[in-house]
Enzyme design. Structure first.
Site, short mmCIF file in Angstrom:
data_model
loop_
_atom_site.label_atom_id
_atom_site.label_comp_id
_atom_site.label_asym_id
_atom_site.label_seq_id
_atom_site.Cartn_x
_atom_site.Cartn_y
_atom_site.Cartn_z
N HIS A 1 0.83 -1.21 0.00
CA HIS A 1 0.00 0.00 0.00
C HIS A 1 0.86 1.25 0.00
O HIS A 1 2.09 1.20 0.02
CB HIS A 1 -0.96 0.00 1.20
CG HIS A 1 -0.31 -0.05 2.55
ND1 HIS A 1 0.57 0.91 3.00
CD2 HIS A 1 -0.42 -0.94 3.56
CE1 HIS A 1 0.95 0.63 4.23
NE2 HIS A 1 0.39 -0.51 4.59
N CYS B 1 3.03 -4.86 6.69
CA CYS B 1 2.79 -4.62 5.26
C CYS B 1 4.05 -4.09 4.58
O CYS B 1 5.05 -3.81 5.21
CB CYS B 1 1.65 -3.62 5.09
SG CYS B 1 0.05 -4.24 5.64
#
Length: 362
Positions: free
Chosen positions: A158, A166
């Protein structure tokens, strides 16, 4: 690129306290709360004319299949596409602003680990309304990880510079990637493969980490890495015997139980490919037996950051870096840890990481 801006009126409505609370929530729950914000448009980014021109120069079409590789230690993400030769070729290399945890696979929810392994992303795993601009879900845990009892959810690639498991890039970077993979998926590619590695898996890098307890797992990952490096074709990934198997056909079809012994092989990998992969295994064995010590990390705090962003963080501070790379205004996660470079000595001693000469990305 269709940029998404938060209106000044909406920004004024957010208090500093609310933003800090959101940041704390991210830290505690990882990237689980990847939900839409009212301030973000529902329209997804499209491939820019500049990117289309670059694809054309490299003999690629916008609709051709795509593949992604991620390297933790180098903090880089690569996008590959099929070119006119029918093989994968590098399109672009993106610096990652932040990843968290350490080298090694993710095993449980809350460990801050970014995953390592082989994943497959379909259209339903794309999120054009992510709270981190846009994102796609890696699909952790995959079949093997689920069978091994590993836990965690919503591990994403992202925007912004915040990570608790992440892989985070700039909004511009993730927007470009999102547009490219979305076009491939909408043009007939059923799903694209993501290969997530601890580092570029040269024999030298493997030897530098030879004392790491994850080495048996990494040697398995290297088989898939080598298969792609040698053939420039996406490796077929199967799971059995508690591990990944590559480019292998089994009697009775694909193994159904990732933990059970692998079934009999009906069609082994191509002999020429196996010979080249065996040569790579020997290089690793020789490098590890060379007598040198594995390179200890100079420090270890939490995850990594590409040197280009580390320089900006050191020069301008966390707030300016966060504002520079993302419109969503999420703070840089653990900026003090990001300033450290635990792999500094290893990077000095490691090579470029390619088994075959390939054009470098931007």
């Amino acid at each position: 690129m269709n940029w998404i801006h938060i209106s000044s009126k909406r920004v004024a409505g957010f208090t500093r306290k609310a933003l800090l609370a959101a940041a704390v929530g991210i830290t505690l729950s990882g990237c689980v709360s990847d939900m839409a914000l009212d301030d973000l448009s529902s329209s997804a980014p499209q491939i820019s004319s500049k990117m289309l021109t670059e694809m054309s120069k490299r003999g690629m079409k916008a609709e051709s299949p795509v593949l992604v590789r991620i390297f933790k230690q180098e903090s880089e993400l690569e996008v590959w596409k099929i070119d006119r030769t029918g093989r994968y070729s590098i399109l672009k290399t993106y610096p990652m602003c932040r990843w968290s945890g350490k080298l090694g696979p993710k095993m449980k929810n809350g460990d801050r680990q970014a995953p390592e392994g082989f994943y497959h992303v379909s259209t339903g795993m794309l999120n054009p309304k992510s709270q981190y601009y846009v994102s796609f879900n890696l699909g952790y845990p995959n079949r093997l990880e689920s069978a091994l009892g590993y836990t965690g959810e919503a591990l994403m690639v992202h925007g912004a510079c915040s990570s608790s498991g992440c892989y985070a890039l700039t909004d511009q970077g993730v927007g470009e990637i999102y547009a490219v993979v979305a076009k491939a998926l909408s043009s007939g590619q059923d799903r694209f493969q993501v290969q997530a590695y601890p580092f570029r898996m040269t024999a030298e890098n493997m030897a530098l980490h030879k004392g790491d307890p994850n080495m048996p797992f990494w040697r398995t990952l290297k088989e898939g890495y080598d298969a792609f490096e040698i053939t420039r074709q996406q490796p077929k990934v199967s799971v059995c015997g508690r591990r990944y198997m590559f480019n292998t056909e089994f009697s009775g079809g694909e193994p159904r139980d990732p933990l059970a012994a692998c079934p009999a092989v009906s069609a082994p990998p191509d002999p020429q490919l196996m010979a080249q992969m065996d040569a790579e295994k020997k290089k690793v064995d020789d490098a590890m037996a060379d007598g040198g010590e594995s390179s200890a990390m100079s420090a270890y705090v939490d995850g990594g950051m590409h040197p280009s962003f580390r320089s900006l963080l050191k020069k301008d501070g966390a707030d300016k870096l966060a504002a520079r790379i993302s419109n969503t205004k999420y703070p840089v996660s653990r900026p003090d840890a990001a300033l450290a470079d635990p792999f500094k000595e290893m990077k000095k001693r490691s090579g470029t990481g390619s088994l075959a000469d390939a054009p470098a990305g931007d």
